[in-house]
Design a protein around this motif. Structure first.
Motif, short mmCIF file in Angstrom:
data_model
loop_
_atom_site.label_atom_id
_atom_site.label_comp_id
_atom_site.label_asym_id
_atom_site.label_seq_id
_atom_site.Cartn_x
_atom_site.Cartn_y
_atom_site.Cartn_z
N ILE A 186 0.87 -1.18 0.00
CA ILE A 186 0.00 0.00 0.00
C ILE A 186 0.90 1.22 0.00
CG2 ILE A 186 -1.72 1.31 1.30
CD1 ILE A 186 -2.58 -1.41 2.55
N ASP A 187 0.79 2.04 -1.03
CA ASP A 187 1.56 3.28 -1.15
C ASP A 187 0.57 4.45 -1.10
OD1 ASP A 187 3.13 5.45 -1.79
OD2 ASP A 187 3.72 4.72 -3.77
N GLN A 188 0.42 5.03 0.09
CA GLN A 188 -0.54 6.11 0.28
C GLN A 188 0.17 7.44 0.09
OE1 GLN A 188 -1.84 8.96 2.12
NE2 GLN A 188 -3.13 8.60 0.33
N GLY A 189 -0.08 8.11 -1.03
CA GLY A 189 0.60 9.36 -1.36
C GLY A 189 -0.29 10.58 -1.26
N THR A 190 0.27 11.71 -1.64
CA THR A 190 -0.41 12.99 -1.48
C THR A 190 -1.61 13.12 -2.40
OG1 THR A 190 1.80 13.89 -1.03
CG2 THR A 190 0.00 15.47 -1.31
N THR A 191 -1.51 12.60 -3.60
CA THR A 191 -2.60 12.75 -4.56
C THR A 191 -3.37 11.46 -4.80
OG1 THR A 191 -1.06 12.38 -6.41
CG2 THR A 191 -1.46 14.66 -5.74
N GLY A 192 -2.91 10.36 -4.20
CA GLY A 192 -3.65 9.11 -4.39
C GLY A 192 -2.96 7.95 -3.71
N THR A 193 -3.64 6.83 -3.74
CA THR A 193 -3.13 5.59 -3.15
C THR A 193 -2.92 4.57 -4.26
OG1 THR A 193 -4.29 5.96 -1.06
CG2 THR A 193 -3.60 3.70 -1.56
N THR A 194 -1.70 4.05 -4.36
CA THR A 194 -1.38 2.97 -5.28
C THR A 194 -1.22 1.68 -4.48
OG1 THR A 194 -0.25 4.44 -6.83
CG2 THR A 194 0.31 2.10 -6.95
N THR A 195 -1.83 0.62 -4.94
CA THR A 195 -1.63 -0.68 -4.32
C THR A 195 -1.06 -1.65 -5.34
OG1 THR A 195 -3.93 -1.30 -4.77
CG2 THR A 195 -3.45 -0.39 -2.60
N LEU A 196 -0.11 -2.45 -4.90
CA LEU A 196 0.51 -3.46 -5.74
C LEU A 196 0.42 -4.81 -5.06
CD1 LEU A 196 3.89 -1.74 -6.78
CD2 LEU A 196 1.69 -1.62 -7.98
N VAL A 197 0.28 -5.85 -5.86
CA VAL A 197 0.43 -7.22 -5.37
C VAL A 197 1.69 -7.77 -6.02
CG1 VAL A 197 -0.59 -9.51 -5.19
CG2 VAL A 197 -2.06 -7.48 -5.12
N ILE A 198 2.61 -8.26 -5.18
CA ILE A 198 3.92 -8.72 -5.63
C ILE A 198 4.03 -10.22 -5.38
CG2 ILE A 198 6.41 -8.31 -5.44
CD1 ILE A 198 4.79 -5.79 -6.06
N ASP A 199 4.53 -10.95 -6.36
CA ASP A 199 4.70 -12.39 -6.17
C ASP A 199 6.11 -12.70 -5.69
OD1 ASP A 199 6.38 -12.41 -8.40
OD2 ASP A 199 4.98 -13.49 -9.69
N GLU A 200 6.42 -13.99 -5.51
CA GLU A 200 7.70 -14.39 -4.94
C GLU A 200 8.87 -14.12 -5.86
OE1 GLU A 200 6.99 -19.07 -6.17
OE2 GLU A 200 7.38 -18.52 -4.09
N ASP A 201 8.59 -13.86 -7.15
CA ASP A 201 9.64 -13.47 -8.08
C ASP A 201 9.81 -11.96 -8.16
OD1 ASP A 201 10.32 -16.11 -8.84
OD2 ASP A 201 8.58 -16.18 -10.18
N ALA A 202 9.18 -11.25 -7.20
CA ALA A 202 9.24 -9.79 -7.11
C ALA A 202 8.59 -9.12 -8.32
CB ALA A 202 10.67 -9.31 -6.92
N ARG A 203 7.67 -9.81 -8.96
CA ARG A 203 6.93 -9.25 -10.09
C ARG A 203 5.63 -8.64 -9.61
NH1 ARG A 203 6.56 -14.47 -13.82
NH2 ARG A 203 5.58 -15.08 -11.84
N ILE A 204 5.22 -7.56 -10.26
CA ILE A 204 3.92 -6.95 -9.96
C ILE A 204 2.85 -7.73 -10.71
CG2 ILE A 204 2.51 -4.86 -10.17
CD1 ILE A 204 5.16 -3.26 -10.05
N VAL A 205 1.93 -8.33 -9.95
CA VAL A 205 0.89 -9.16 -10.57
C VAL A 205 -0.50 -8.59 -10.34
CG1 VAL A 205 2.27 -11.26 -10.49
CG2 VAL A 205 0.83 -10.67 -8.52
#
Length: 505
Positions: free
Chosen positions: A20-39
Protein backbone atom coordinates in the motif's frame (compact mmCIF):
# COMPACT_ATOMS: atom_id res chain seq x y z
CA UNK A 1 24.85 -3.20 9.03
CA UNK A 2 23.28 -5.42 6.40
CA UNK A 3 19.66 -4.52 5.65
CA UNK A 4 17.17 -6.87 7.18
CA UNK A 5 17.44 -10.46 6.02
CA UNK A 6 15.07 -13.09 7.37
CA UNK A 7 16.43 -16.43 8.63
CA UNK A 8 16.09 -19.05 5.91
CA UNK A 9 14.38 -21.38 8.35
CA UNK A 10 11.32 -19.14 8.73
CA UNK A 11 8.37 -20.89 7.06
CA UNK A 12 6.63 -19.17 4.19
CA UNK A 13 2.85 -19.54 4.31
CA UNK A 14 2.19 -17.75 1.02
CA UNK A 15 4.09 -15.88 -1.64
CA UNK A 16 2.01 -12.77 -2.32
CA UNK A 17 2.69 -9.36 -0.75
CA UNK A 18 0.15 -6.53 -0.69
CA UNK A 19 1.94 -3.16 -0.86
CA UNK A 20 0.00 0.00 0.00
CA UNK A 21 1.56 3.28 -1.15
CA UNK A 22 -0.54 6.11 0.28
CA UNK A 23 0.60 9.36 -1.36
CA UNK A 24 -0.41 12.99 -1.48
CA UNK A 25 -2.60 12.75 -4.56
CA UNK A 26 -3.65 9.11 -4.39
CA UNK A 27 -3.13 5.59 -3.15
CA UNK A 28 -1.38 2.97 -5.28
CA UNK A 29 -1.63 -0.68 -4.32
CA UNK A 30 0.51 -3.46 -5.74
CA UNK A 31 0.43 -7.22 -5.37
CA UNK A 32 3.92 -8.72 -5.63
CA UNK A 33 4.70 -12.39 -6.17
CA UNK A 34 7.70 -14.39 -4.94
CA UNK A 35 9.64 -13.47 -8.08
CA UNK A 36 9.24 -9.79 -7.11
CA UNK A 37 6.93 -9.25 -10.09
CA UNK A 38 3.92 -6.95 -9.96
CA UNK A 39 0.89 -9.16 -10.57
CA UNK A 40 -1.86 -6.78 -9.47
CA UNK A 41 -2.18 -3.02 -9.43
CA UNK A 42 -4.84 -0.41 -8.61
CA UNK A 43 -5.12 3.28 -7.81
CA UNK A 44 -7.52 5.50 -5.88
CA UNK A 45 -7.23 9.32 -6.05
CA UNK A 46 -7.14 11.51 -2.94
CA UNK A 47 -8.57 15.02 -2.90
CA UNK A 48 -6.72 17.96 -1.43
CA UNK A 49 -8.51 20.98 -0.02
CA UNK A 50 -7.08 24.47 0.41
CA UNK A 51 -9.27 26.25 3.00
CA UNK A 52 -6.88 29.24 3.25
CA UNK A 53 -3.76 30.35 1.41
CA UNK A 54 -0.92 28.05 2.44
CA UNK A 55 -3.25 25.49 4.07
CA UNK A 56 -3.50 21.98 2.62
CA UNK A 57 -5.78 19.29 4.05
CA UNK A 58 -7.02 15.73 3.42
CA UNK A 59 -10.08 13.85 4.63
CA UNK A 60 -8.63 10.85 6.54
CA UNK A 61 -11.74 8.77 5.86
CA UNK A 62 -11.37 9.31 2.13
CA UNK A 63 -7.79 8.05 2.43
CA UNK A 64 -8.95 4.92 4.28
CA UNK A 65 -11.80 4.28 1.85
CA UNK A 66 -9.40 4.60 -1.08
CA UNK A 67 -6.92 2.19 0.50
CA UNK A 68 -9.60 -0.45 0.95
CA UNK A 69 -10.97 -0.02 -2.57
CA UNK A 70 -7.57 -0.02 -4.28
CA UNK A 71 -6.36 -3.01 -2.25
CA UNK A 72 -9.39 -5.09 -3.21
CA UNK A 73 -9.04 -4.11 -6.89
CA UNK A 74 -5.35 -5.04 -6.95
CA UNK A 75 -6.03 -8.38 -5.26
CA UNK A 76 -8.87 -9.10 -7.66
CA UNK A 77 -6.49 -8.50 -10.57
CA UNK A 78 -3.80 -10.79 -9.12
CA UNK A 79 -3.61 -14.58 -9.34
CA UNK A 80 -5.54 -16.37 -6.62
CA UNK A 81 -3.64 -16.96 -3.40
CA UNK A 82 -3.26 -15.94 0.20
CA UNK A 83 -1.37 -12.79 1.18
CA UNK A 84 1.77 -13.45 3.22
CA UNK A 85 2.11 -9.89 4.49
CA UNK A 86 1.17 -6.25 4.05
CA UNK A 87 3.72 -3.52 3.41
CA UNK A 88 2.80 0.13 3.95
CA UNK A 89 4.46 3.29 2.74
CA UNK A 90 3.03 6.76 3.02
CA UNK A 91 3.30 10.50 2.71
CA UNK A 92 5.32 11.16 5.83
CA UNK A 93 4.79 14.43 7.69
CA UNK A 94 1.01 14.64 7.16
CA UNK A 95 -0.63 14.72 10.61
CA UNK A 96 -3.77 12.81 11.62
CA UNK A 97 -5.75 12.85 14.90
CA UNK A 98 -8.35 10.20 15.75
CA UNK A 99 -10.38 8.71 18.59
CA UNK A 100 -8.94 5.49 20.02
CA UNK A 101 -12.38 4.02 20.73
CA UNK A 102 -14.19 4.78 17.47
CA UNK A 103 -11.12 5.11 15.17
CA UNK A 104 -12.89 8.12 13.64
CA UNK A 105 -10.80 11.16 12.68
CA UNK A 106 -11.22 14.19 14.92
CA UNK A 107 -10.39 16.77 12.25
CA UNK A 108 -8.95 17.04 8.75
CA UNK A 109 -5.45 15.71 8.18
CA UNK A 110 -2.93 18.54 7.84
CA UNK A 111 -0.76 17.76 4.80
CA UNK A 112 3.03 18.00 4.74
CA UNK A 113 2.83 20.92 2.29
CA UNK A 114 0.78 23.02 4.72
CA UNK A 115 2.52 26.15 6.09
CA UNK A 116 0.02 27.35 8.71
CA UNK A 117 2.58 26.84 11.48
CA UNK A 118 5.31 28.91 9.84
CA UNK A 119 5.20 31.72 12.41
CA UNK A 120 5.42 29.28 15.32
CA UNK A 121 8.44 27.61 13.77
CA UNK A 122 10.07 30.99 13.18
CA UNK A 123 9.48 31.84 16.85
CA UNK A 124 11.16 28.61 17.92
CA UNK A 125 14.18 29.41 15.79
CA UNK A 126 14.31 32.97 17.07
CA UNK A 127 13.94 31.71 20.64
CA UNK A 128 17.09 29.63 20.38
CA UNK A 129 15.45 26.22 20.06
CA UNK A 130 16.67 25.51 16.52
CA UNK A 131 20.04 24.04 17.52
CA UNK A 132 18.49 21.80 20.17
CA UNK A 133 15.91 20.51 17.70
CA UNK A 134 18.53 19.83 15.06
CA UNK A 135 20.90 18.11 17.49
CA UNK A 136 18.18 15.72 18.63
CA UNK A 137 16.19 15.17 15.42
CA UNK A 138 18.50 15.98 12.50
CA UNK A 139 15.78 18.35 11.28
CA UNK A 140 15.08 22.07 11.55
CA UNK A 141 12.04 23.96 12.83
CA UNK A 142 9.76 24.01 9.79
CA UNK A 143 6.02 23.83 9.14
CA UNK A 144 6.89 20.86 6.94
CA UNK A 145 7.14 18.52 9.93
CA UNK A 146 4.37 17.00 12.04
CA UNK A 147 4.96 18.39 15.54
CA UNK A 148 3.68 21.86 14.74
CA UNK A 149 0.62 20.37 13.07
CA UNK A 150 -0.16 18.24 16.13
CA UNK A 151 0.29 21.29 18.36
CA UNK A 152 -1.99 23.37 16.12
CA UNK A 153 -4.73 20.75 16.42
CA UNK A 154 -4.38 20.74 20.21
CA UNK A 155 -4.59 24.54 20.25
CA UNK A 156 -7.42 25.02 17.78
CA UNK A 157 -9.66 21.93 17.49
CA UNK A 158 -12.07 21.34 20.41
CA UNK A 159 -12.59 17.67 19.47
CA UNK A 160 -8.86 17.03 19.71
CA UNK A 161 -8.67 18.75 23.10
CA UNK A 162 -11.66 16.73 24.40
CA UNK A 163 -10.07 13.45 23.24
CA UNK A 164 -6.83 14.39 24.99
CA UNK A 165 -8.69 15.13 28.21
CA UNK A 166 -10.46 11.75 28.15
CA UNK A 167 -7.33 9.80 27.20
CA UNK A 168 -8.75 8.77 23.82
CA UNK A 169 -6.56 10.96 21.62
CA UNK A 170 -4.36 9.27 19.04
CA UNK A 171 -1.87 11.30 17.01
CA UNK A 172 0.23 9.99 14.18
CA UNK A 173 1.35 10.17 10.60
CA UNK A 174 -0.55 8.41 7.82
CA UNK A 175 1.13 5.06 8.42
CA UNK A 176 -0.12 5.02 12.02
CA UNK A 177 -3.63 5.97 10.90
CA UNK A 178 -3.74 3.19 8.31
CA UNK A 179 -2.35 0.58 10.70
CA UNK A 180 -4.98 1.56 13.26
CA UNK A 181 -7.74 1.08 10.69
CA UNK A 182 -6.30 -2.09 9.18
CA UNK A 183 -5.73 -3.73 12.57
CA UNK A 184 -8.73 -2.41 14.45
CA UNK A 185 -6.78 -0.19 16.83
CA UNK A 186 -3.02 -0.92 17.04
CA UNK A 187 -1.14 2.34 17.63
CA UNK A 188 2.34 2.02 16.12
CA UNK A 189 4.57 3.89 13.70
CA UNK A 190 7.93 2.96 12.24
CA UNK A 191 11.17 4.80 12.94
CA UNK A 192 11.37 6.46 9.50
CA UNK A 193 7.99 8.15 9.91
CA UNK A 194 8.58 9.06 13.54
CA UNK A 195 11.91 10.62 12.57
CA UNK A 196 9.91 13.17 10.52
CA UNK A 197 7.83 14.54 13.40
CA UNK A 198 10.43 16.82 15.09
CA UNK A 199 9.80 14.73 18.21
CA UNK A 200 12.21 11.78 17.89
CA UNK A 201 15.72 11.55 19.26
CA UNK A 202 17.40 9.86 16.30
CA UNK A 203 20.41 8.87 18.40
CA UNK A 204 18.36 6.91 20.91
CA UNK A 205 15.55 5.90 18.54
CA UNK A 206 12.78 7.05 20.88
CA UNK A 207 10.45 9.95 21.51
CA UNK A 208 12.19 12.95 23.08
CA UNK A 209 10.51 13.99 26.34
CA UNK A 210 12.04 17.46 26.03
CA UNK A 211 10.62 18.00 22.55
CA UNK A 212 7.15 16.61 23.29
CA UNK A 213 7.08 19.04 26.23
CA UNK A 214 8.32 21.91 24.05
CA UNK A 215 5.47 21.36 21.57
CA UNK A 216 2.89 20.47 24.20
CA UNK A 217 2.24 17.00 22.76
CA UNK A 218 0.99 14.33 25.23
CA UNK A 219 3.36 11.42 24.75
CA UNK A 220 0.62 8.92 25.60
CA UNK A 221 -1.21 10.02 22.43
CA UNK A 222 1.78 9.13 20.23
CA UNK A 223 2.37 5.68 18.72
CA UNK A 224 4.84 3.04 19.80
CA UNK A 225 7.96 3.15 17.62
CA UNK A 226 8.54 -0.12 15.75
CA UNK A 227 11.14 -1.33 13.20
CA UNK A 228 10.52 -0.78 9.50
CA UNK A 229 10.85 -4.54 8.87
CA UNK A 230 9.14 -7.02 11.14
CA UNK A 231 5.58 -7.75 12.21
CA UNK A 232 4.07 -4.75 14.00
CA UNK A 233 0.33 -5.59 13.84
CA UNK A 234 -2.10 -7.95 12.13
CA UNK A 235 -5.09 -7.29 9.93
CA UNK A 236 -8.45 -7.02 11.67
CA UNK A 237 -12.04 -7.53 10.57
CA UNK A 238 -12.21 -4.38 8.41
CA UNK A 239 -9.02 -5.03 6.44
CA UNK A 240 -9.21 -5.98 2.74
CA UNK A 241 -7.21 -9.17 3.42
CA UNK A 242 -7.69 -12.20 5.65
CA UNK A 243 -7.90 -11.49 9.35
CA UNK A 244 -4.54 -12.11 11.03
CA UNK A 245 -2.43 -11.24 7.97
CA UNK A 246 0.76 -9.68 9.35
CA UNK A 247 1.64 -6.04 8.70
CA UNK A 248 5.39 -6.52 8.39
CA UNK A 249 6.89 -3.66 6.39
CA UNK A 250 6.40 0.05 7.11
CA UNK A 251 8.44 3.01 5.91
CA UNK A 252 7.88 6.60 4.92
CA UNK A 253 7.64 7.04 1.19
CA UNK A 254 11.13 8.40 0.58
CA UNK A 255 12.86 5.81 2.72
CA UNK A 256 10.76 3.09 1.09
CA UNK A 257 11.85 4.35 -2.33
CA UNK A 258 15.51 4.26 -1.30
CA UNK A 259 15.08 0.67 -0.19
CA UNK A 260 13.03 -0.09 -3.29
CA UNK A 261 16.17 0.72 -5.30
CA UNK A 262 18.04 -1.61 -2.91
CA UNK A 263 20.32 1.35 -2.23
CA UNK A 264 21.73 0.19 1.11
CA UNK A 265 25.36 1.37 0.95
CA UNK A 266 26.72 4.79 1.95
CA UNK A 267 26.83 7.22 -0.96
CA UNK A 268 24.01 5.66 -2.96
CA UNK A 269 21.30 8.21 -3.71
CA UNK A 270 17.88 8.42 -5.28
CA UNK A 271 15.47 11.13 -6.44
CA UNK A 272 11.73 10.57 -6.28
CA UNK A 273 9.86 12.82 -8.70
CA UNK A 274 6.42 12.90 -7.12
CA UNK A 275 4.25 15.79 -5.98
CA UNK A 276 7.53 17.14 -4.67
CA UNK A 277 11.06 15.93 -5.39
CA UNK A 278 12.86 14.11 -2.61
CA UNK A 279 16.53 13.20 -2.56
CA UNK A 280 17.90 10.67 -0.10
CA UNK A 281 21.52 9.60 0.11
CA UNK A 282 22.38 6.62 2.31
CA UNK A 283 24.82 7.69 5.03
CA UNK A 284 25.54 4.43 6.86
CA UNK A 285 24.94 2.89 10.27
CA UNK A 286 26.10 5.85 12.38
CA UNK A 287 24.56 9.28 12.38
CA UNK A 288 26.72 11.35 10.00
CA UNK A 289 27.80 14.97 10.57
CA UNK A 290 25.02 17.41 9.77
CA UNK A 291 25.28 19.42 6.54
CA UNK A 292 23.91 22.96 6.44
CA UNK A 293 20.55 23.20 4.62
CA UNK A 294 20.16 19.42 4.36
CA UNK A 295 18.31 17.16 6.78
CA UNK A 296 19.74 14.15 8.57
CA UNK A 297 17.13 11.45 8.91
CA UNK A 298 16.57 7.75 9.56
CA UNK A 299 17.01 5.61 6.45
CA UNK A 300 15.48 2.50 8.04
CA UNK A 301 14.62 1.24 11.47
CA UNK A 302 15.92 -2.34 11.54
CA UNK A 303 15.54 -4.93 14.30
CA UNK A 304 19.16 -4.36 15.36
CA UNK A 305 19.34 -0.58 15.01
CA UNK A 306 18.93 2.46 12.78
CA UNK A 307 20.57 3.42 9.50
CA UNK A 308 20.79 7.05 8.40
CA UNK A 309 20.48 9.25 5.33
CA UNK A 310 20.91 12.79 4.15
CA UNK A 311 17.77 14.30 2.66
CA UNK A 312 16.77 17.34 0.67
CA UNK A 313 13.08 17.99 0.08
CA UNK A 314 11.78 20.01 -2.87
CA UNK A 315 8.18 20.93 -2.15
CA UNK A 316 6.89 21.31 -5.71
CA UNK A 317 7.96 18.89 -8.44
CA UNK A 318 5.30 16.95 -10.32
CA UNK A 319 2.73 19.29 -8.77
CA UNK A 320 4.02 21.95 -11.16
CA UNK A 321 2.98 19.79 -14.11
CA UNK A 322 -0.41 19.23 -12.47
CA UNK A 323 -0.81 23.00 -12.12
CA UNK A 324 -0.08 23.54 -15.82
CA UNK A 325 -2.72 20.90 -16.58
CA UNK A 326 -5.47 21.58 -14.04
CA UNK A 327 -5.25 25.30 -13.27
CA UNK A 328 -3.76 26.80 -16.46
CA UNK A 329 -5.09 24.25 -18.96
CA UNK A 330 -1.86 24.35 -21.01
CA UNK A 331 -1.84 20.56 -21.31
CA UNK A 332 -4.58 17.94 -21.17
CA UNK A 333 -2.48 15.19 -19.59
CA UNK A 334 0.84 15.09 -17.75
CA UNK A 335 2.72 13.13 -20.48
CA UNK A 336 1.88 15.88 -22.98
CA UNK A 337 4.37 18.23 -21.32
CA UNK A 338 7.30 16.31 -22.77
CA UNK A 339 6.05 16.67 -26.33
CA UNK A 340 5.55 20.42 -25.86
CA UNK A 341 8.90 20.91 -24.17
CA UNK A 342 10.77 19.01 -26.89
CA UNK A 343 9.29 21.25 -29.58
CA UNK A 344 11.48 24.20 -28.53
CA UNK A 345 15.23 24.37 -27.90
CA UNK A 346 14.97 26.60 -24.83
CA UNK A 347 12.55 28.43 -22.53
CA UNK A 348 12.44 31.64 -24.53
CA UNK A 349 14.03 33.36 -21.54
CA UNK A 350 11.23 32.39 -19.14
CA UNK A 351 12.06 31.00 -15.70
CA UNK A 352 9.44 29.27 -13.53
CA UNK A 353 10.01 29.11 -9.78
CA UNK A 354 7.21 26.87 -8.41
CA UNK A 355 7.23 28.01 -4.78
CA UNK A 356 3.50 27.38 -4.38
CA UNK A 357 3.84 26.43 -0.70
CA UNK A 358 7.23 27.97 -0.04
CA UNK A 359 10.66 26.58 -0.82
CA UNK A 360 12.22 23.50 0.76
CA UNK A 361 15.89 22.55 0.64
CA UNK A 362 18.23 24.32 0.47
CA UNK A 363 16.29 27.55 1.07
CA UNK A 364 13.73 26.52 3.73
CA UNK A 365 11.59 29.60 3.11
CA UNK A 366 7.87 29.07 3.84
CA UNK A 367 7.17 32.66 2.78
CA UNK A 368 8.48 32.24 -0.78
CA UNK A 369 5.80 32.18 -3.47
CA UNK A 370 5.78 31.02 -7.07
CA UNK A 371 6.72 33.24 -9.98
CA UNK A 372 7.25 33.22 -13.73
CA UNK A 373 10.04 35.62 -14.66
CA UNK A 374 11.48 36.74 -17.94
CA UNK A 375 8.16 36.88 -19.78
CA UNK A 376 8.00 38.48 -23.22
CA UNK A 377 5.37 38.35 -25.97
CA UNK A 378 7.46 35.65 -27.60
CA UNK A 379 6.99 33.19 -24.72
CA UNK A 380 4.46 30.49 -25.58
CA UNK A 381 2.94 27.47 -23.86
CA UNK A 382 5.76 25.37 -25.29
CA UNK A 383 8.37 27.57 -23.61
CA UNK A 384 6.53 27.35 -20.28
CA UNK A 385 6.43 23.57 -20.61
CA UNK A 386 10.19 23.53 -21.12
CA UNK A 387 10.71 26.02 -18.28
CA UNK A 388 8.68 23.79 -15.95
CA UNK A 389 10.86 20.75 -16.62
CA UNK A 390 14.02 22.82 -16.26
CA UNK A 391 12.70 24.20 -12.96
CA UNK A 392 12.27 20.68 -11.59
CA UNK A 393 15.81 19.75 -12.68
CA UNK A 394 17.27 22.93 -11.17
CA UNK A 395 15.56 22.33 -7.84
CA UNK A 396 16.98 18.82 -7.69
CA UNK A 397 20.42 20.13 -8.61
CA UNK A 398 20.19 22.67 -5.76
CA UNK A 399 20.10 19.72 -3.37
CA UNK A 400 22.67 17.58 -5.20
CA UNK A 401 25.12 20.46 -4.94
CA UNK A 402 25.07 20.10 -1.14
CA UNK A 403 25.28 16.32 -0.84
CA UNK A 404 28.52 14.36 -0.47
CA UNK A 405 29.85 12.76 -3.63
CA UNK A 406 27.47 10.13 -4.94
CA UNK A 407 28.63 6.56 -5.40
CA UNK A 408 27.41 5.22 -8.72
CA UNK A 409 24.42 6.31 -10.73
CA UNK A 410 21.69 8.73 -9.67
CA UNK A 411 18.67 6.48 -9.10
CA UNK A 412 15.24 7.87 -9.95
CA UNK A 413 11.60 6.94 -9.53
CA UNK A 414 8.16 8.50 -9.15
CA UNK A 415 5.51 9.49 -11.66
CA UNK A 416 7.46 12.30 -13.33
CA UNK A 417 10.42 9.95 -13.85
CA UNK A 418 8.48 8.60 -16.84
CA UNK A 419 9.47 11.84 -18.61
CA UNK A 420 12.57 11.06 -20.66
CA UNK A 421 13.39 14.70 -21.34
CA UNK A 422 13.34 15.55 -17.64
CA UNK A 423 15.80 12.75 -16.91
CA UNK A 424 18.05 13.80 -19.78
CA UNK A 425 18.06 17.35 -18.38
CA UNK A 426 18.86 15.99 -14.92
CA UNK A 427 21.71 13.85 -16.23
CA UNK A 428 23.18 16.89 -17.98
CA UNK A 429 22.80 19.07 -14.90
CA UNK A 430 24.32 16.51 -12.53
CA UNK A 431 26.96 15.34 -15.04
CA UNK A 432 26.08 11.80 -13.99
CA UNK A 433 24.26 8.79 -15.39
CA UNK A 434 20.62 8.65 -14.30
CA UNK A 435 19.11 5.17 -13.86
CA UNK A 436 15.36 4.58 -14.08
CA UNK A 437 14.11 1.15 -12.96
CA UNK A 438 11.89 -1.00 -15.13
CA UNK A 439 8.93 -0.09 -12.91
CA UNK A 440 8.91 3.39 -11.37
CA UNK A 441 6.61 2.32 -8.51
CA UNK A 442 9.76 1.97 -6.43
CA UNK A 443 8.14 3.35 -3.29
CA UNK A 444 5.52 0.60 -3.14
CA UNK A 445 8.14 -1.99 -4.09
CA UNK A 446 10.27 -0.89 -1.15
CA UNK A 447 7.39 -1.49 1.25
CA UNK A 448 6.79 -4.89 -0.35
CA UNK A 449 10.47 -5.83 -0.06
CA UNK A 450 10.50 -4.94 3.65
CA UNK A 451 7.37 -6.99 4.31
CA UNK A 452 8.52 -9.94 2.22
CA UNK A 453 11.96 -10.07 3.84
CA UNK A 454 10.32 -10.01 7.27
CA UNK A 455 8.10 -12.98 6.38
CA UNK A 456 10.76 -15.01 4.59
CA UNK A 457 9.35 -14.64 1.07
CA UNK A 458 12.87 -13.50 0.12
CA UNK A 459 15.97 -14.42 2.05
CA UNK A 460 18.14 -11.35 1.43
CA UNK A 461 18.70 -8.12 -0.47
CA UNK A 462 21.05 -10.02 -2.78
CA UNK A 463 18.22 -12.36 -3.77
CA UNK A 464 16.02 -9.37 -4.55
CA UNK A 465 18.79 -7.85 -6.68
CA UNK A 466 18.93 -11.02 -8.73
CA UNK A 467 15.22 -10.68 -9.54
CA UNK A 468 15.30 -7.07 -10.75
CA UNK A 469 15.36 -6.27 -14.48
CA UNK A 470 17.98 -3.89 -15.82
CA UNK A 471 17.22 -0.15 -15.60
CA UNK A 472 17.04 2.40 -18.42
CA UNK A 473 20.08 4.70 -18.39
CA UNK A 474 20.21 8.39 -19.32
CA UNK A 475 23.67 9.76 -20.01
CA UNK A 476 24.72 13.42 -19.93
CA UNK A 477 24.72 15.00 -23.36
CA UNK A 478 21.57 14.60 -25.47
CA UNK A 479 19.76 17.54 -23.85
CA UNK A 480 20.97 20.39 -21.65
CA UNK A 481 19.40 23.07 -19.49
CA UNK A 482 18.91 26.36 -21.32
CA UNK A 483 18.54 28.30 -18.05
CA UNK A 484 21.99 28.57 -16.50
CA UNK A 485 22.50 28.09 -12.79
CA UNK A 486 23.21 31.76 -12.03
CA UNK A 487 19.99 32.84 -13.75
CA UNK A 488 18.07 30.20 -11.81
CA UNK A 489 19.47 31.39 -8.48
CA UNK A 490 18.65 34.99 -9.33
CA UNK A 491 15.07 34.02 -10.12
CA UNK A 492 14.74 32.10 -6.85
CA UNK A 493 15.92 35.14 -4.91
CA UNK A 494 13.09 37.22 -6.41
CA UNK A 495 10.53 34.86 -4.84
CA UNK A 496 12.00 34.75 -1.33
CA UNK A 497 9.97 36.12 1.59
CA UNK A 498 7.09 37.24 -0.63
CA UNK A 499 4.26 36.22 1.72
CA UNK A 500 5.93 37.98 4.64
CA UNK A 501 6.29 41.28 2.79
CA UNK A 502 4.32 44.30 4.19
CA UNK A 503 0.70 44.27 3.06
CA UNK A 504 0.67 40.62 1.93
CA UNK A 505 -0.14 38.88 5.23
Amino acid sequence: MLPYACPASLPVAAALILAIDQGTTGTTTLVIDEDARIVGRAYAPVDQSYPRPGWVEHDPNQIWDGVQRAAREALDAAPAGAVAAIGITNQRETAVAWDSATLEPLTSAIVWQDVRTASRMADLEAGGHGDRIRTSTGLRPSPYFSAGKFAWMLDRVPEVVAARDTGRLRLGTVDAWLIARLSGGAHVSDATNVSRTLLMDIHAGRWSAKLTELFGIPQEALPEIVPSAGQCAVAGADAPVARGTPISGVAGDQQAALFGHLAVSPGEAKVTYGTGCFLLQHAGNERPPDIDHLLTTVALGLPDGLTYAYEGSVFTGGALVQWLRDELGLIESAPEIERLARSVPDTGGAVVVPAFTGLGAPYWDPDARGAILGLTRGVTATHLARAALEAIAHQVQDVLDLMPALSGQLLVDGGAAANDLLLQLQAASAARTVARPADIETTALGAAYLAGLAQGVWSSVDELRSLRPAPTLFEPGPAALSIDRSTWRRAVQRTRGWAAAPGTA
